[in-house]
Motif scaffolding. Structure first.
Motif, PDB file in Angstrom:
ATOM      1  N   GLN A 189       0.636  -1.170  -0.050  1.00  0.00           N
ATOM      2  CA  GLN A 189       0.034  -0.048   0.065  1.00  0.00           C
ATOM      3  C   GLN A 189       0.887   1.319   0.063  1.00  0.00           C
ATOM      4  O   GLN A 189       0.736   2.303  -0.917  1.00  0.00           O
ATOM      5  CB  GLN A 189      -0.772  -0.086   1.238  1.00  0.00           C
ATOM      6  N   HIS A 190       1.939   1.217   0.755  1.00  0.00           N
ATOM      7  CA  HIS A 190       2.802   2.476   0.857  1.00  0.00           C
ATOM      8  C   HIS A 190       3.429   2.577  -0.358  1.00  0.00           C
ATOM      9  O   HIS A 190       3.379   3.819  -1.117  1.00  0.00           O
ATOM     10  CB  HIS A 190       3.884   2.160   2.139  1.00  0.00           C
ATOM     11  N   VAL A 191       3.963   1.811  -1.124  1.00  0.00           N
ATOM     12  CA  VAL A 191       4.816   1.655  -2.142  1.00  0.00           C
ATOM     13  C   VAL A 191       3.927   2.277  -3.546  1.00  0.00           C
ATOM     14  O   VAL A 191       4.181   3.139  -4.429  1.00  0.00           O
ATOM     15  CB  VAL A 191       5.451   0.539  -2.534  1.00  0.00           C
ATOM     16  N   HIS A 192       2.589   1.599  -3.339  1.00  0.00           N
ATOM     17  CA  HIS A 192       1.737   2.028  -4.350  1.00  0.00           C
ATOM     18  C   HIS A 192       1.524   3.555  -4.254  1.00  0.00           C
ATOM     19  O   HIS A 192       1.181   4.101  -5.520  1.00  0.00           O
ATOM     20  CB  HIS A 192       0.217   1.396  -4.030  1.00  0.00           C
ATOM     21  N   ALA A 193       1.194   4.160  -3.130  1.00  0.00           N
ATOM     22  CA  ALA A 193       1.105   5.478  -2.881  1.00  0.00           C
ATOM     23  C   ALA A 193       2.329   6.284  -3.440  1.00  0.00           C
ATOM     24  O   ALA A 193       2.197   7.424  -4.045  1.00  0.00           O
ATOM     25  CB  ALA A 193       0.405   5.880  -1.586  1.00  0.00           C
ATOM     26  N   VAL A 194       3.349   5.935  -3.007  1.00  0.00           N
ATOM     27  CA  VAL A 194       4.586   6.760  -3.197  1.00  0.00           C
ATOM     28  C   VAL A 194       4.869   6.632  -4.622  1.00  0.00           C
ATOM     29  O   VAL A 194       5.331   7.795  -5.219  1.00  0.00           O
ATOM     30  CB  VAL A 194       5.768   6.075  -2.290  1.00  0.00           C
ATOM     31  N   SER A 195       4.795   5.496  -5.334  1.00  0.00           N
ATOM     32  CA  SER A 195       4.997   5.463  -6.718  1.00  0.00           C
ATOM     33  C   SER A 195       4.412   6.269  -7.782  1.00  0.00           C
ATOM     34  O   SER A 195       4.767   6.591  -8.660  1.00  0.00           O
ATOM     35  CB  SER A 195       5.160   3.981  -7.090  1.00  0.00           C
ATOM     36  N   SER A 196       3.150   6.635  -7.129  1.00  0.00           N
ATOM     37  CA  SER A 196       2.153   7.675  -7.834  1.00  0.00           C
ATOM     38  C   SER A 196       2.680   9.229  -7.899  1.00  0.00           C
ATOM     39  O   SER A 196       2.410   9.882  -8.856  1.00  0.00           O
ATOM     40  CB  SER A 196       0.691   7.574  -7.531  1.00  0.00           C
ATOM     41  N   SER A 197       3.690   9.495  -7.249  1.00  0.00           N
ATOM     42  CA  SER A 197       4.180  10.686  -7.234  1.00  0.00           C
ATOM     43  C   SER A 197       5.490  10.847  -7.754  1.00  0.00           C
ATOM     44  O   SER A 197       6.242  10.206  -7.316  1.00  0.00           O
ATOM     45  CB  SER A 197       4.011  11.374  -5.927  1.00  0.00           C
ATOM     46  N   MET A 198       5.687  11.442  -8.845  1.00  0.00           N
ATOM     47  CA  MET A 198       7.125  11.632  -9.563  1.00  0.00           C
ATOM     48  C   MET A 198       7.058  13.190  -9.729  1.00  0.00           C
ATOM     49  O   MET A 198       6.373  14.118  -9.927  1.00  0.00           O
ATOM     50  CB  MET A 198       7.133  11.003 -10.705  1.00  0.00           C
ATOM     51  N   HIS A 199       8.696  13.497  -9.421  1.00  0.00           N
ATOM     52  CA  HIS A 199       9.117  15.000  -9.653  1.00  0.00           C
ATOM     53  C   HIS A 199      10.423  15.023  -9.578  1.00  0.00           C
ATOM     54  O   HIS A 199      11.329  14.052  -9.350  1.00  0.00           O
ATOM     55  CB  HIS A 199       8.585  15.723  -8.443  1.00  0.00           C
ATOM     56  N   ASP A 200      10.844  16.138 -10.309  1.00  0.00           N
ATOM     57  CA  ASP A 200      12.233  15.841 -10.670  1.00  0.00           C
ATOM     58  C   ASP A 200      13.092  16.182  -9.217  1.00  0.00           C
ATOM     59  O   ASP A 200      14.418  15.954  -9.301  1.00  0.00           O
ATOM     60  CB  ASP A 200      12.776  17.376 -11.400  1.00  0.00           C
ATOM     61  N   GLN A 201      12.521  16.674  -8.106  1.00  0.00           N
ATOM     62  CA  GLN A 201      13.221  16.652  -6.853  1.00  0.00           C
ATOM     63  C   GLN A 201      12.963  15.544  -5.779  1.00  0.00           C
ATOM     64  O   GLN A 201      13.393  15.570  -4.754  1.00  0.00           O
ATOM     65  CB  GLN A 201      12.885  18.037  -6.002  1.00  0.00           C
ATOM     66  N   LEU A 202      12.160  14.393  -6.422  1.00  0.00           N
ATOM     67  CA  LEU A 202      12.002  13.272  -5.794  1.00  0.00           C
ATOM     68  C   LEU A 202      12.701  12.080  -6.492  1.00  0.00           C
ATOM     69  O   LEU A 202      12.566  11.851  -7.565  1.00  0.00           O
ATOM     70  CB  LEU A 202      10.509  12.932  -5.663  1.00  0.00           C
ATOM     71  N   GLN A 203      13.309  10.982  -5.761  1.00  0.00           N
ATOM     72  CA  GLN A 203      13.606   9.908  -6.356  1.00  0.00           C
ATOM     73  C   GLN A 203      12.583   9.193  -6.597  1.00  0.00           C
ATOM     74  O   GLN A 203      11.678   8.916  -5.872  1.00  0.00           O
ATOM     75  CB  GLN A 203      14.412   9.138  -5.147  1.00  0.00           C
ATOM     76  N   HIS A 204      12.740   8.405  -7.961  1.00  0.00           N
ATOM     77  CA  HIS A 204      11.643   7.719  -8.290  1.00  0.00           C
ATOM     78  C   HIS A 204      11.366   6.389  -7.928  1.00  0.00           C
ATOM     79  O   HIS A 204      12.578   5.719  -7.741  1.00  0.00           O
ATOM     80  CB  HIS A 204      11.593   7.732 -10.008  1.00  0.00           C
ATOM     81  N   GLY A 252      10.759  19.518  -3.800  1.00  0.00           N
ATOM     82  CA  GLY A 252      10.302  18.202  -3.502  1.00  0.00           C
ATOM     83  C   GLY A 252       9.336  17.775  -2.507  1.00  0.00           C
ATOM     84  O   GLY A 252       8.305  17.145  -2.722  1.00  0.00           O
ATOM     85  N   VAL A 253       9.594  18.348  -1.063  1.00  0.00           N
ATOM     86  CA  VAL A 253       8.509  18.146  -0.050  1.00  0.00           C
ATOM     87  C   VAL A 253       7.477  18.744  -0.466  1.00  0.00           C
ATOM     88  O   VAL A 253       6.499  18.306   0.046  1.00  0.00           O
ATOM     89  CB  VAL A 253       9.474  18.848   1.221  1.00  0.00           C
ATOM     90  N   SER A 254       7.510  20.045  -0.931  1.00  0.00           N
ATOM     91  CA  SER A 254       6.084  20.697  -1.256  1.00  0.00           C
ATOM     92  C   SER A 254       5.087  19.769  -2.335  1.00  0.00           C
ATOM     93  O   SER A 254       3.948  19.758  -2.081  1.00  0.00           O
ATOM     94  CB  SER A 254       6.276  22.004  -1.707  1.00  0.00           C
ATOM     95  N   HIS A 255       5.766  19.220  -3.018  1.00  0.00           N
ATOM     96  CA  HIS A 255       5.331  18.135  -4.044  1.00  0.00           C
ATOM     97  C   HIS A 255       4.446  16.887  -3.280  1.00  0.00           C
ATOM     98  O   HIS A 255       3.478  16.681  -3.393  1.00  0.00           O
ATOM     99  CB  HIS A 255       6.089  17.608  -5.111  1.00  0.00           C
ATOM    100  N   ILE A 279      19.038  18.365  -6.402  1.00  0.00           N
ATOM    101  CA  ILE A 279      18.955  17.785  -5.188  1.00  0.00           C
ATOM    102  C   ILE A 279      17.484  17.013  -5.144  1.00  0.00           C
ATOM    103  O   ILE A 279      16.541  17.249  -5.678  1.00  0.00           O
ATOM    104  CB  ILE A 279      18.666  18.807  -4.088  1.00  0.00           C
ATOM    105  N   LYS A 280      17.410  15.369  -4.677  1.00  0.00           N
ATOM    106  CA  LYS A 280      16.526  14.700  -4.715  1.00  0.00           C
ATOM    107  C   LYS A 280      16.289  14.313  -3.411  1.00  0.00           C
ATOM    108  O   LYS A 280      17.082  14.033  -2.679  1.00  0.00           O
ATOM    109  CB  LYS A 280      16.676  13.727  -5.800  1.00  0.00           C
TER     110      LYS A 280
END
Length: 333
Positions: A189-204, A252-255, A279-280
């Motif tokens: 459940q956690h990874v499903h939620a995390v993988s849905s958010s992608m941004h240049d300042q976040l590790q994919h 990244g945190v704001s996203h 920075i990611k």
């Protein structure tokens, strides 16, 4: 003779050492990175099926008293490993013989060095084969290329997606998560939620895989070093560089906040400084973040490292992680 230069050094590099450990693998090194000949023969690294993933199975065929591998053994192990297609392997063996070598008579380390120099084997793959094991190197659609030995990404594996040839990081789950159905369901459940958010300042975060009982995260491969490692090597950053780094991290945190997600552990250790100076925010967790129990008398090493970046209100039992706690952590960073 030139193809076998450094064989004596290979032998010296493993003499008297215990099989099952390996030297450092550079973070961000390319898949075809060549090393000095003497490095290839150093201690044999454990493959992902071994204890270093947290699973209980013992490494297959690995011990300090393992019999030396011959070149004939190495050809057989290479065929079993499926690192090269059968037809390609036959061509390689013929090319080795055509160069004036006796395929089954040369020292195994010399053969491994020859294959490594031609980028048919990585350093890690060669070490595993020289230990008498044929892998495993394949987990679903991913082929293990290297194991990162140290640094923030230590114990993760560099792999390639066999269809797209895209390079990724694999992080294998320990027994506590992999073998507990409730923990594994929470991780999904956690990874499903995390993988849905992608941004240049976040590790994919690409996927959470379960392949034959081996459960692992598929992550974006990062080149560079953590901000914590950077600070250890250079000391304090300039004011302008520090402001730029925290600004990028805050984007990244704001996203994450816009996606109603909390990170829970913002500090230099979890901020990645790329080679491009981007920075990611690193996101290589299996489970949702928890508030460290800093009110307890005994803290883990990780909790002690987190204390300097935790908002004061998190020192009270029952306090939850909220966006403002991230802002405080960024200020401390």
């Amino acid at each position: 003779a030139g193809a076998f230069s450094g064989v004596a050094a290979l032998d010296a590099g493993t003499h008297g050492r215990e099989v099952g450990t390996a030297g450092p693998v550079a973070v961000g090194a390319t898949e075809g990175t060549r090393r000095e000949p003497q490095e290839l023969g150093r201690d044999v690294a454990q493959a992902p099926a071994a204890r270093d993933l947290g699973v209980e199975a013992q490494p297959r065929g690995v011990s300090s008293t393992a019999m030396p591998v011959t070149s004939a053994d190495l050809w057989k192990l290479l065929r079993q490993s499926r690192l090269l297609p059968t037809q390609r392997l036959d061509q390689v063996r013929k090319a080795f013989a055509d160069a004036g070598n006796q395929p089954d008579q040369v020292p195994a380390k010399a053969l491994a060095q020859w294959l490594h120099q031609r980028q048919m084997l990585t350093q890690y793959q060669a070490r595993v084969l020289l230990s008498g094991r044929a892998g495993p190197f394949h987990y679903g659609e991913y082929q293990i290329r290297e194991r990162i030995q140290s640094g923030r990404l230590g114990r993760l594996f560099v792999a390639v997606h066999t269809t797209s040839r895209y390079s990724v990081l694999l992080k294998f789950a320990g027994a506590r998560i992999a073998q507990d159905p409730r923990q594994w369901n929470t991780a999904r459940q956690h990874v499903h939620a995390v993988s849905s958010s992608m941004h240049d300042q976040l590790q994919h975060v690409f996927a959470l895989e379960d392949q034959g009982g081996h459960r692992f995260l598929v992550l974006e491969r990062l080149a560079g070093k953590s901000l914590g490692e950077h600070l250890q090597s250079v000391g304090k950053m300039s004011v302008s560089d520090a402001c730029r780094a925290v600004r990028l991290a805050s984007i990244g945190v704001s996203h994450l906040h816009a996606q109603r997600q909390v990170h829970g552990d913002i500090r230099p250790h979890n901020l990645w400084l790329e080679s491009s100076n981007n920075i990611k925010v690193m996101r290589d967790r299996f489970l949702p973040p928890l508030v460290p129990a800093i009110w307890q008398s005994t803290l883990s090493e990780t909790e002690l490292a987190q204390v300097d970046y935790l908002a004061p209100e998190l020192g009270h039992p029952g306090t939850s992680l909220v966006p403002t706690t991230h802002i405080y952590s960024l200020g401390c960073t």
